[in-house]
Enzyme design. Structure first.
Site, PDB file in Angstrom:
ATOM      1  N   CYS B 168      -2.674   1.066  -4.821  1.00 22.51           N
ATOM      2  CA  CYS B 168      -2.413   2.312  -6.461  1.00 22.51           C
ATOM      3  C   CYS B 168      -2.130   3.837  -6.162  1.00 22.51           C
ATOM      4  O   CYS B 168      -1.413   3.913  -6.768  1.00 22.51           O
ATOM      5  CB  CYS B 168      -2.844   2.337  -7.212  1.00 22.51           C
ATOM      6  SG  CYS B 168      -4.674   2.085  -7.560  1.00 22.51           S
ATOM      7  N   HIS B 460      -8.604   4.347 -10.429  1.00 21.15           N
ATOM      8  CA  HIS B 460      -7.058   3.144 -10.084  1.00 21.15           C
ATOM      9  C   HIS B 460      -6.019   4.187 -10.649  1.00 21.15           C
ATOM     10  O   HIS B 460      -6.196   5.327 -11.555  1.00 21.15           O
ATOM     11  CB  HIS B 460      -7.231   2.335 -11.101  1.00 21.15           C
ATOM     12  CG  HIS B 460      -5.423   1.032 -11.739  1.00 21.15           C
ATOM     13  ND1 HIS B 460      -5.386   0.758 -10.026  1.00 21.15           N
ATOM     14  CD2 HIS B 460      -5.350   1.530 -12.424  1.00 21.15           C
ATOM     15  CE1 HIS B 460      -4.104   0.206 -10.595  1.00 21.15           C
ATOM     16  NE2 HIS B 460      -4.136   0.735 -12.341  1.00 21.15           N
TER      17      HIS B 460
END
Lengths: 96, 506
Positions: B168, B460
């Protein structure tokens, strides 16, 4: 020729000579684009062309139809700013 | 009204017509030099009535200026049978027989050249002129008749990215880059001409990526080739661990810049002034002024930068709380309630003069000895895309932690107070804001925000990106959802991407 007219001509001459007229034109151009005036007028031009027909319309037609609207749509703030600039220029070159 | 002019133009084009036309343009329409301007100022009046502002035209066959509005030039055309005249304001050619302006390609060419010359002489440089397709481009357009219509609700350009295992950090940056307008335009207009022998050109892969994003396909894209190339060219980012998105951004820009330069490496001999698209968009100049406290001599250096890393309150570096309010915060429309730190606070801190202390004396070339000094950073040249990196990850010897302090950032940002030129003005006692707004516009608009959720160990990345001026979307790997401006501005913010509002030519 009236005195006003003579003065206008003299100022105009000075502005051209010093290149200030070109700079003012540039400032005006930028302001008119920013304020959306150019887009408004462009749309109006398209309307006039559609009305008269693309094959028959002349530049004269556009100038006659669009000039009054163009003049009316100039925002007051733009007029003010240009006037300020011209005043400042004249103050600097007071030998008029 | 065809571009080949009118039948009467042909008749006018006698020997040496080009020179004559050039002269007329140079002297009376686009007057560049001081000499021609004086001449224009004095002589451009109507020969019939003396007026100077009623759409003056110059006869093309003799020396005669007259106004259009009062039909004096028409009178001249009729009586002398001189059928062509040029508008002294805009350079258009009028034919009295056709009763309209006519457009002859050769004459237009001359007009354009003279106009450019005059602009150059006046120091105006390049100006905007609308796009005209080259022969090749016309061919391409004819052979590819399919057109895509962009409406305000169209979501073209939006595509999810599959997470290939903690990737990510890469996905969030790809989303920001594919939504950078200038970069998108560069790749979609096929500007990259690859001269790399191997198939490991990252710029080519970027180009492919843009094709994927703007293909209209809605299924998420699997960026395995991109990942592989990143591993090849930026070894320190290889592996399946979570990496820092900011590090990836810098590494990606660096590899793209290097691969771009391989293209014009042959052409540019100056390594310091690269004209690749990455430099054109992302590179700014940071000015560092070191002032000797004894002789007040200033030593200045300017370094290129791709991003600005800002310290946050709560980090181990001292963050001086600046007085709340003040003209800068109000200028940028940030909510300053409850003492929340703003982006402009961070920028003010970044550009404040800093005493270097007695343990860090600098050798002063004026005093010829080591003296105490102050150092101050300001922006010399702003990039088209300004990326602000909020230093949320602390990696000092003692601790490794994430600083989650909320920093409020604005939708519109004015960088004027942080410019080197503003600092000079303040020092010379000039007060800012004259009517000279059009010579340097430093306003920026937010268009992408990369956020990090979680801790240093497990986190994240997601990105908010902006489309169609006021629509925002959240990109969370393969999932794209609509977002509100409030969500974007309330988010923590890690990497903030701002785009200059007004672009200028070199």
């Amino acid at each position: 020729m009236s005195k006003d007219y003579q003065m206008k001509a003299a100022i105009n001459q000075k502005l051209i000579e010093m290149g200030e007229r070109e700079r003012l034109k540039e400032l005006l151009r930028a302001k008119l684009v920013e304020s959306g005036w150019k887009d408004q007028l462009k749309a109006h031009c398209k309307d006039v062309i559609r009305e008269k027909g693309l094959e028959h319309v002349t530049v004269e037609d556009l100038v006659t139809e669009v000039t009054p609207k163009g003049r009316a749509l100039v925002p007051d703030s733009v007029k003010k700013e240009l006037l300020q600039r011209i005043r400042a220029f004249l103050a600097q070159h007071a030998a008029l | 009204m065809s571009p080949a002019g009118c039948p009467h133009v042909g008749g006018w084009k006698a020997d040496g017509w080009r020179q004559n036309l050039r002269l007329i343009y140079r002297c009376f329409v686009w007057s560049g030099s001081a000499e021609t301007r004086t001449r224009k100022a004095k002589s451009c009046v109507c020969h019939a009535c003396g007026a100077h502002l009623s759409r003056l035209h110059s006869c093309l066959s003799c020396v005669f200026f007259a106004c259009f509005a009062k039909k004096h030039i028409h009178e001249h055309a009729r009586s002398k049978r001189h059928h062509l005249a040029v508008d002294l304001l805009y350079g258009g050619i009028y034919c009295f027989l056709c009763q309209d302006y006519v457009y002859d390609k050769e004459m237009e060419q001359i007009a354009k050249e003279e106009q450019k010359k005059a602009w150059k002489m006046q120091g105006v440089g390049e100006k905007f002129s609308s796009w005209e397709p080259s022969k090749r481009e016309v061919e391409l357009l004819r052979h590819n008749p399919k057109r895509r219509r962009i409406t305000t609700n169209c979501t073209i350009g939006l595509r999810g990215l599959i997470n290939l295992g903690n990737t990510c950090f890469m996905n969030c940056i790809v989303q920001a880059l594919t939504h950078t307008p200038l970069l998108r335009d560069f790749f979609l207009s096929d500007r990259h001409k690859c001269e790399m022998a191997s198939s490991s050109c990252l710029v080519c892969e970027m180009s492919q990526l843009f094709q994927e994003f703007y293909s209209g396909r809605r299924s998420p894209h699997v960026p395995f080739r991109l990942l592989h190339l990143v591993w090849t060219h930026a070894r320190h980012l290889a592996g399946y661990e979570q990496q820092d998105a900011h590090e990836f951004l810098i590494a990606a820009l660096d590899v793209l810049h290097r691969h771009c330069r391989d293209d014009d490496g042959k052409r540019t001999s100056n390594p310091n002034h690269c004209t690749c698209i990455i430099d054109q968009i992302f590179t700014g100049g940071l000015q560092s002024d070191v002032t000797c406290q004894v002789c007040h001599g200033v030593s200045t250096t300017i370094d290129p930068f791709w991003d600005i890393s800002l310290d946050l309150p709560g980090s181990s570096t001292p963050f001086w709380p600046l007085s709340p309010g003040g003209e800068v915060s109000v200028l940028n429309g940030e909510g300053h309630g409850g003492g929340a730190t703003t982006l402009t606070d961070c920028l003010r801190r970044f550009t404040r003069p800093e005493h270097l202390g007695s343990s860090a004396k600098i050798k002063c070339s004026g005093c010829h000895s080591y003296q105490e000094s102050t150092k101050q950073l300001t922006m010399k040249k702003l990039p088209v895309v300004a990326c602000f990196h909020l230093k949320r990850f602390e990696h000092s010897a003692k601790l490794r932690r994430k600083i989650s302090t909320y920093v409020s950032f604005p939708l519109e940002l004015d960088m004027t107070p942080f410019m080197a030129s503003s600092k000079e003005k303040r020092m010379n006692g000039q007060h800012q804001q004259s009517a000279d707004a059009f010579c340097s516009d430093n306003r920026y608009s937010l268009f992408a925000v990369v956020n990090h959720q979680g801790t240093l160990e497990s986190g994240h990345y997601t990105t908010f990106i902006r489309q169609h001026k006021d629509q925002w979307f959240k990109c969370d790997d393969a999932v794209i959802t609509k977002a509100s401006l409030k969500e974007v501005l309330d988010s923590e913010g890690y990497l903030l991407f701002y785009h200059k509002q007004l672009l200028e030519y070199e």
